[in-house]
Design a protein around this motif. Structure first.
Motif: not given
Length: 214
Positions: A68-72
């Motif tokens: 979760i929330d690992i890349i832009n």
């Protein structure tokens, strides 16, 4: 006789948006000592919180979450990379004596892990991608999908016509290699013992729950 390696237990929880996957996953994780691995193609992106149904900070504090929330949002993230990262997480979680839990609503993310897909190592051709994306903008997503359908009807079955990014990738591989993606893409049974839990619900109820959450 050689000893057989014990398969890693893996719990899979899948279902449509607002069907209660997160709540059930947290409850099970707390009960059996599990860690949750996200299987959602939008929750992997930072900042994209509204409409993606990411577990809240409070929910993430109740059980360990991964992916979760690992890349832009502007970073490419091929499904093969997702598979590799999840495979690593599963092994690490199992090594800690915990139960890995794959939870989400993106069917392809779940399938590549549970069915052990392999992917051809074809580097991206940005000029070709731009050409295919321009074709979709000019003629429509369905027209681009029809090209994939003509080249590789088997692989076309697993992608939605509106998923232009995925259609472009499959066409790219077919055009560059001269072979069908479905022939290049092989499956090897993964070393998991899988318990799959599928959630569902009445469509109107799901829509109402999703609307309230947003």
């Amino acid at each position: 006789m050689p000893l057989q390696t014990e398969k890693i237990p893996l719990i899979v929880i899948l279902g449509p948006t607002a069907s209660g996957k997160t709540g059930l996953a947290i409850h099970i994780a707390q009960t059996i000592g599990g860690e949750i691995i996200g299987a959602d193609s939008r929750q992997i992106y930072k900042y994209m919180d509204i409409g993606t149904a990411k577990p809240t900070i409070a929910e993430q504090a109740q059980a360990v979450h991964h992916m979760i929330d690992i890349i832009n949002p502007d970073e490419p993230f091929p499904v093969a990379q997702y598979q590799a990262m999840v495979t690593h997480h599963i092994a690490q979680i199992h090594g800690r004596g915990k139960i890995p839990m794959l939870v989400g609503g993106t069917g392809q993310y779940i399938t590549v892990v549970t069915e052990g897909w392999s992917f051809p190592e074809v580097p991206p051709d940005h000029a070709l991608r731009n050409e295919l994306e321009d074709y979709a903008q000019t003629h429509g997503a369905q027209a681009l999908y029809d090209r994939l359908l003509a080249l590789d009807p088997e692989i076309a079955k697993i992608v939605h016509p509106n998923n232009v990014r995925r259609v472009v990738r499959y066409l790219e591989v077919c055009i560059i290699t001269g072979e069908k993606m479905s022939d290049l893409q092989r499956k090897k049974p993964p070393p998991y013992r899988i318990l799959e839990l599928g959630l569902t619900g009445e469509r109107l109820n799901l829509y109402e729950r999703a609307d309230k959450r947003v």
